[in-house]
Write a protein that holds these residues in place. Sequence first.
Motif, mmCIF file in Angstrom:
data_model
loop_
_atom_site.group_PDB
_atom_site.id
_atom_site.type_symbol
_atom_site.label_atom_id
_atom_site.label_comp_id
_atom_site.label_asym_id
_atom_site.label_seq_id
_atom_site.Cartn_x
_atom_site.Cartn_y
_atom_site.Cartn_z
ATOM 1 N N THR A 140 1.416 11.282 -4.978
ATOM 2 C CA THR A 140 0.157 10.577 -5.250
ATOM 3 C C THR A 140 -0.886 11.450 -5.941
ATOM 4 N N MET A 141 -1.062 12.689 -5.460
ATOM 5 C CA MET A 141 -2.140 13.538 -5.968
ATOM 6 C C MET A 141 -1.908 13.987 -7.391
ATOM 7 N N SER A 191 1.148 6.419 -4.009
ATOM 8 C CA SER A 191 0.163 5.394 -3.696
ATOM 9 C C SER A 191 -0.332 4.899 -5.047
ATOM 10 N N THR A 249 -2.510 2.811 -5.536
ATOM 11 C CA THR A 249 -3.952 2.608 -5.405
ATOM 12 C C THR A 249 -4.742 3.680 -6.141
ATOM 13 N N LYS A 250 -4.155 4.861 -6.259
ATOM 14 C CA LYS A 250 -4.886 6.013 -6.780
ATOM 15 C C LYS A 250 -4.719 6.096 -8.301
ATOM 16 N N PHE A 259 -1.614 14.007 4.169
ATOM 17 C CA PHE A 259 -2.632 12.970 4.182
ATOM 18 C C PHE A 259 -2.766 12.440 5.619
ATOM 19 N N THR A 280 0.862 -1.192 0.000
ATOM 20 C CA THR A 280 0.000 0.000 0.000
ATOM 21 C C THR A 280 0.900 1.245 0.000
ATOM 22 N N GLY A 281 0.291 2.384 -0.245
ATOM 23 C CA GLY A 281 1.037 3.628 -0.121
ATOM 24 C C GLY A 281 1.534 3.822 1.305
ATOM 25 N N MET A 282 0.697 3.474 2.297
ATOM 26 C CA MET A 282 1.105 3.628 3.691
ATOM 27 C C MET A 282 2.276 2.711 4.030
ATOM 28 N N GLY A 327 -1.641 -0.546 -3.608
ATOM 29 C CA GLY A 327 -0.203 -0.649 -3.821
ATOM 30 C C GLY A 327 0.476 0.668 -3.511
ATOM 31 N N ASP A 377 5.661 13.061 -1.713
ATOM 32 C CA ASP A 377 4.565 12.134 -1.992
ATOM 33 C C ASP A 377 3.822 12.709 -3.204
#
Length: 414
Positions: free
Chosen positions: A184-185, A204, A206-207, A111, A85-87, A217, A182
């Motif tokens: 992700t966005m 992440s 996942t996004k 986040f 995951t991203g986390m 992921g 990060d």
Amino acid sequence: MSKKRGFTSAILHSDRNLNPEFGALHQPIHTSVTWGYENVSGLLDVFQNKARGYAYSRQGNPTVTALEYKITQMEQGIATVAFSTGMAAITSVMLALVKAGDHIIASKYLFGNTRNILHTFSDMGIEISYVDATAIGNVTTAYKENTRIVFVETIANPGTQIADLERIGTFCREKSVLYIVDNTMSSPYLFRPAIVGAGLVINSLTKYIGGHGDALGGSVTDTGLFCWSEYSNITEVMRQQIKPELLGITQIRKKGLRDGGGTLSPEAAHSISVGSETIALRLDRICDNAMHVAEFLQKLPGVKKVNYPGLTDHAQHKLASALFKGYGGLMSFVLDDKIDILGFLDRLNLIIKSSNLGDNRTLAIPVAQTIFYELGVERRAEMGIDESLIRLSVGIEDCQDLLDDLQQAMQLKL
Ligand SMILES: *Cc1c(COP(=O)(O)O)cnc(C)c1O
């Protein structure tokens, strides 16, 4: 190769460069947990970092490697480690690279779960300063002798504040501090943090990279810009065995992934990999839809305020225009006090009430009542989170359907 391939061509043909069996166009899903060697020397070479190869799937798997290559190409870095995951990616980077007594400067708009895990690390003796990273002065003021990392996101969720990415990069380089972004966005399609000097880039998967809301992921990419031999927390064993440029990513793979165990499954890696092929198409459509939705909401009676970097009244609109290929799919908006926020959300027919973002489908969530619920009214007020704030992650639907859905949910006599 004479000419460097474009973003999408590189992703589409990436697996074939690894020569999968029978001319397959995709790297197959390798479910084997372990690998056997004809001669034990082969196994030893893998253990001793003398040869590339696989020993045990927790720390490496060919399906996952193929995805890691793709992300490395998207970010134009030197190497990537994927996580479950991203986390898991964020936690593992911290486990691998920080020690009690170290100081981290982090954006105060992080986040929520990232902020929570940093709180956990501060309970373990790591000092953390949360700053408004939209202004470089706050970062330089927080700097201390023991500062090891500056950690920011590109576009904050849900407020869409944008960190002063370039100036922070310059400052980190001057101070030899590790700059972690990060991404992700924005995703590597809209922005590459390497251009502002990030040493590590987190995504992440996942996004937007996976994009279909069907697999979790995360990843960490080394951009090759940070000088790891100067980093105090690289172990002695690592220094003796690994090339200087690979010290950071190797320590993340060993201490973070292998010892931490947040391994991405080959099935999820495959889903994300297939999803990533269309990231450019999806994000072009998402950005286009989001711009229309933001402008529509701005004019819609019943909406008090819209936060979206594409709008000219956004505090960092100029910065976003200069750095990003598009303004992304995330926005948030505040409803007038006279409108019941939960009723408004319940009247939405097409837009889904859901907590994820970066999906092909448009998702909406009331922020104060869900992701920021645990903070309580006072902390939310301090953070500028309105009780009537809605976060919208715009998808790839036909735009008019989104506008119609928002309009009918408002139910005002127009
Ligand atoms: C979702 C998200 C994460 C965490 O990723 P998961 O894959 O859900 O663990 C980290 N950072 C940002 C900015 C995110 O949006």
